[in-house]
Design a protein around this motif. Sequence first.
Motif, PDB file in Angstrom:
ATOM      1  N   ARG A 106       0.824  -1.221   0.000  1.00 32.63           N
ATOM      2  CA  ARG A 106       0.000   0.000   0.000  1.00 32.63           C
ATOM      3  C   ARG A 106       0.854   1.264   0.000  1.00 32.63           C
ATOM      4  O   ARG A 106       0.387   2.333  -0.364  1.00 32.63           O
ATOM      5  CB  ARG A 106      -0.914   0.016   1.228  1.00 32.63           C
ATOM      6  N   ASP A 107       2.103   1.124   0.462  1.00 31.82           N
ATOM      7  CA  ASP A 107       3.011   2.291   0.502  1.00 31.82           C
ATOM      8  C   ASP A 107       3.639   2.569  -0.861  1.00 31.82           C
ATOM      9  O   ASP A 107       4.354   3.556  -1.025  1.00 31.82           O
ATOM     10  CB  ASP A 107       4.144   2.058   1.509  1.00 31.82           C
ATOM     11  N   LEU A 108       3.419   1.673  -1.797  1.00 34.47           N
ATOM     12  CA  LEU A 108       4.070   1.785  -3.101  1.00 34.47           C
ATOM     13  C   LEU A 108       3.073   2.167  -4.186  1.00 34.47           C
ATOM     14  O   LEU A 108       1.886   1.920  -4.009  1.00 34.47           O
ATOM     15  CB  LEU A 108       4.745   0.447  -3.453  1.00 34.47           C
ATOM     16  N   PRO A 109       3.476   2.734  -5.301  1.00 34.06           N
ATOM     17  CA  PRO A 109       4.859   3.106  -5.627  1.00 34.06           C
ATOM     18  C   PRO A 109       5.252   4.454  -5.045  1.00 34.06           C
ATOM     19  O   PRO A 109       4.394   5.216  -4.597  1.00 34.06           O
ATOM     20  CB  PRO A 109       4.806   3.186  -7.155  1.00 34.06           C
ATOM     21  N   GLN A 110       6.551   4.733  -5.101  1.00 34.25           N
ATOM     22  CA  GLN A 110       7.075   6.024  -4.682  1.00 34.25           C
ATOM     23  C   GLN A 110       8.109   6.491  -5.701  1.00 34.25           C
ATOM     24  O   GLN A 110       8.838   5.672  -6.265  1.00 34.25           O
ATOM     25  CB  GLN A 110       7.802   5.907  -3.327  1.00 34.25           C
ATOM     26  N   ILE A 111       8.149   7.810  -5.913  1.00 34.30           N
ATOM     27  CA  ILE A 111       9.281   8.393  -6.644  1.00 34.30           C
ATOM     28  C   ILE A 111       9.852   9.487  -5.761  1.00 34.30           C
ATOM     29  O   ILE A 111       9.138  10.424  -5.400  1.00 34.30           O
ATOM     30  CB  ILE A 111       8.859   8.985  -8.007  1.00 34.30           C
ATOM     31  N   TRP A 112      11.090   9.311  -5.365  1.00 35.39           N
ATOM     32  CA  TRP A 112      11.767  10.296  -4.516  1.00 35.39           C
ATOM     33  C   TRP A 112      12.922  10.891  -5.293  1.00 35.39           C
ATOM     34  O   TRP A 112      13.667  10.182  -5.950  1.00 35.39           O
ATOM     35  CB  TRP A 112      12.319   9.617  -3.250  1.00 35.39           C
ATOM     36  N   TYR A 113      13.048  12.205  -5.159  1.00 36.86           N
ATOM     37  CA  TYR A 113      14.185  12.798  -5.853  1.00 36.86           C
ATOM     38  C   TYR A 113      14.799  13.904  -5.039  1.00 36.86           C
ATOM     39  O   TYR A 113      14.195  14.419  -4.095  1.00 36.86           O
ATOM     40  CB  TYR A 113      13.775  13.314  -7.235  1.00 36.86           C
ATOM     41  N   GLN A 114      16.017  14.254  -5.416  1.00 35.62           N
ATOM     42  CA  GLN A 114      16.702  15.371  -4.779  1.00 35.62           C
ATOM     43  C   GLN A 114      17.622  16.019  -5.806  1.00 35.62           C
ATOM     44  O   GLN A 114      17.945  15.437  -6.838  1.00 35.62           O
ATOM     45  CB  GLN A 114      17.522  14.888  -3.588  1.00 35.62           C
ATOM     46  N   ILE A 115      17.988  17.251  -5.505  1.00 36.83           N
ATOM     47  CA  ILE A 115      18.993  17.923  -6.315  1.00 36.83           C
ATOM     48  C   ILE A 115      20.120  18.202  -5.353  1.00 36.83           C
ATOM     49  O   ILE A 115      19.975  19.023  -4.444  1.00 36.83           O
ATOM     50  CB  ILE A 115      18.429  19.213  -6.944  1.00 36.83           C
ATOM     51  N   GLN A 116      21.196  17.445  -5.509  1.00 37.70           N
ATOM     52  CA  GLN A 116      22.183  17.437  -4.446  1.00 37.70           C
ATOM     53  C   GLN A 116      23.598  17.323  -4.985  1.00 37.70           C
ATOM     54  O   GLN A 116      23.817  16.826  -6.076  1.00 37.70           O
ATOM     55  CB  GLN A 116      21.892  16.233  -3.540  1.00 37.70           C
ATOM     56  N   THR A 117      24.534  17.790  -4.216  1.00 35.82           N
ATOM     57  CA  THR A 117      25.938  17.708  -4.604  1.00 35.82           C
ATOM     58  C   THR A 117      26.445  16.280  -4.454  1.00 35.82           C
ATOM     59  O   THR A 117      26.214  15.640  -3.434  1.00 35.82           O
ATOM     60  CB  THR A 117      26.776  18.643  -3.727  1.00 35.82           C
ATOM     61  N   LYS A 118      27.099  15.807  -5.490  1.00 37.74           N
ATOM     62  CA  LYS A 118      27.671  14.465  -5.474  1.00 37.74           C
ATOM     63  C   LYS A 118      29.184  14.588  -5.488  1.00 37.74           C
ATOM     64  O   LYS A 118      29.731  15.540  -6.041  1.00 37.74           O
ATOM     65  CB  LYS A 118      27.246  13.693  -6.732  1.00 37.74           C
ATOM     66  N   PHE A 119      29.837  13.597  -4.932  1.00 44.69           N
ATOM     67  CA  PHE A 119      31.296  13.620  -4.850  1.00 44.69           C
ATOM     68  C   PHE A 119      31.882  12.381  -5.500  1.00 44.69           C
ATOM     69  O   PHE A 119      31.555  11.263  -5.101  1.00 44.69           O
ATOM     70  CB  PHE A 119      31.730  13.687  -3.393  1.00 44.69           C
ATOM     71  N   ARG A 120      32.699  12.575  -6.481  1.00 40.03           N
ATOM     72  CA  ARG A 120      33.387  11.445  -7.093  1.00 40.03           C
ATOM     73  C   ARG A 120      34.834  11.826  -7.343  1.00 40.03           C
ATOM     74  O   ARG A 120      35.112  12.829  -7.999  1.00 40.03           O
ATOM     75  CB  ARG A 120      32.707  11.032  -8.402  1.00 40.03           C
ATOM     76  N   ASN A 121      35.707  11.006  -6.844  1.00 35.43           N
ATOM     77  CA  ASN A 121      37.131  11.300  -6.946  1.00 35.43           C
ATOM     78  C   ASN A 121      37.637  10.907  -8.327  1.00 35.43           C
ATOM     79  O   ASN A 121      38.348   9.923  -8.478  1.00 35.43           O
ATOM     80  CB  ASN A 121      37.874  10.548  -5.837  1.00 35.43           C
ATOM     81  N   GLU A 122      37.272  11.691  -9.309  1.00 37.91           N
ATOM     82  CA  GLU A 122      37.659  11.412 -10.681  1.00 37.91           C
ATOM     83  C   GLU A 122      39.174  11.421 -10.808  1.00 37.91           C
ATOM     84  O   GLU A 122      39.828  12.354 -10.346  1.00 37.91           O
ATOM     85  CB  GLU A 122      37.085  12.477 -11.619  1.00 37.91           C
ATOM     86  N   PRO A 123      39.738  10.417 -11.471  1.00 39.45           N
ATOM     87  CA  PRO A 123      41.190  10.424 -11.639  1.00 39.45           C
ATOM     88  C   PRO A 123      41.651  11.619 -12.467  1.00 39.45           C
ATOM     89  O   PRO A 123      42.717  12.152 -12.243  1.00 39.45           O
ATOM     90  CB  PRO A 123      41.481   9.117 -12.364  1.00 39.45           C
TER      91      PRO A 123
END
Length: 564
Positions: free
Chosen positions: A123-140
């Motif tokens: 009953r709790d489904l479906p859900q779509i959750w989103y955010q606009i957020q800073t991501k961190f990736r240690n790109e070589p």
Amino acid sequence: MRLTTGFIPTVKETPTEAVIPSHKLMIRAGMIRMLSAGIYSFLPLGYRVMKKVSEIVREEMDAIGGQELHLPALSPRELWEQTGRVKAFGETLFHLRNRPLVLAPTHEEVICWIAKNHISSYRDLPQIWYQIQTKFRNEPRPRSGVLRGRQFLMKDSYSLDGSWEGLDRSYDLHDKAYRKIFERCGLRFFIVGASSGAMGGSKSQEFMMESEAGEDVIAISEDGSYAANLEIASSVVSPAGAAKDSAALKEVHTPNIRTIDQVATFLKVGHTHLAKSLAYEADGQPILVLMLGNDELNEAKLNGVVGEECHPIDPERLKDLTGADPGSIGPVGLKKFRILADKRLEGAKGLVSGANKNDYHLANIDLERDCNVEGYFDFRTVMEGEDAPDGSGKLRIVKGVELGHIFKLGTKYSDALGATFLNEDGRAQSIIMGSYGIGIERIIACHIEQNHDEFGIVWDKGIAPFQAHLILVGAKNREVNEAAEEIYSLLLEEKIEVLFDDRHDISPGFKFKDADLLGMPYQIIVGEKNFSNGKIEIKERRTGSRELVEKNQILSRIKELLST
RNA sequence: CGGGGCGUAGCGCAGCCCGGCUAGCGCGCUUGGUUCGGGACCAAGAGGUCGCGGGUUCGAAUCCCGCCGCCCCGACCA
């Protein structure tokens, strides 16, 4: 905003470190400044664009029932260990030194954690959750300005469904929303089938922009109806030439003959009778990959089949295992290796390949009869000019920038973290997930890549930092000055976003160059030349076309232009 | 991580090979004046740990060693 008080540090000279147009222009227009490799500050003008793009994304995500939330950037390393992604991300994951925390490069784990604790029923489904957020990736190797950074803003959304049909629906909703987002941002883009790589999951597609600055390679057919990342692209190619009879194996002396071309010339046989052997290993397990002739192995496809990261085997180890050097190895009589073959070789007979003995090759190989081939798969790298698999013409190979990527994840993360719900039968079932990302900076940079000229940026109305650039020319003239001020107030009252170049002691040429560089859709020029006749000039940035308007008509004319 | 290049004023660069007075140039900045429709002109100024650390030397931006940072090509890339 007034230029006399605003902070928009434009520069005339192009910075040396910038190579691609968007990078040069974002610096010159005072949108961004680099703080460290792959790490950028967004200055007021750049941030306005960032907010515009984010708002478009927000509207379209809300329109498909997405709910915005905000997750932490820091997350416990243990959570990432549970899904095996500390290893999967490897060096790309930033680790904190003085706490067992990582900086999140994406948020499947956190979403799953929340779902595990709070989604308990179908009953709790479906859900779509989103955010606009800073991501961190240690790109070589960060590069191309904001296109590939170590820290970047991403819209990431996650769908939670109770059924596979539900996942299909959520995926399609995102597909539609993404098309609208990129259209509204004024981008020319195309959609390609893609590999899901280390994210896991089944279906995935990428939203791409064709660009020399891109890092992905795409095969696209003439009419564009077939487009796929080279990692998974396929084409129509003929199978290997099969000899009628299966003659007995024959060892032939091939002194100093290594490459496929040399073998073909030396033995006077066509490429379609030659099998190239490539030695790889995955987790220590040696793997021999057979390709037809000079067909190029696609490592992404190999990884996909093996399910592990495969690396070329060390030549010394290869010699220990086979007794021969690279150039002379082959599938017959090979021990300890898993043998995988390209599907072009299926049923092949009368092949020539290495004999696992330097300077010798074997002829008349019948793969079925002579080798222990585990299976035939599509391992080929598609080449320019081959036919698209759907018959839509010859393939072009182009470079592209990935703007967005949507994945059907399935239950990989919910299984790993135990995120289950009770279905209608009262049985516990893993939540079925999808994951969907959009790079906000990439939209901005790509828009500039596609919309600029020798003078500067040419913003689309949809994401321009301001709609109009009001230029006061000849500030010493009181009447002209007052007229410009009046127009500025008028536009502000009408909530039209306007940048006002109210600087005194700046030559007209300087102001015009700045305006073209900053690229607002319309320039409103108030100067003595035309004002003596009661006229104001409007210049459209994109076309350069100019028109003269009576001062009292300016507001209605601008509104009219902006509404089209 | 491999190959190449660079690091000197806010920005763009010269000087370095061949060590030597007070480290230059253009843009930008400040002040004053002139100019005013496509990046104006004159004059006077401010602004530098020459990437960092060590060494050689009477003396180092310059030579030597180590480190750091940035860019490009490649490898890698959810």
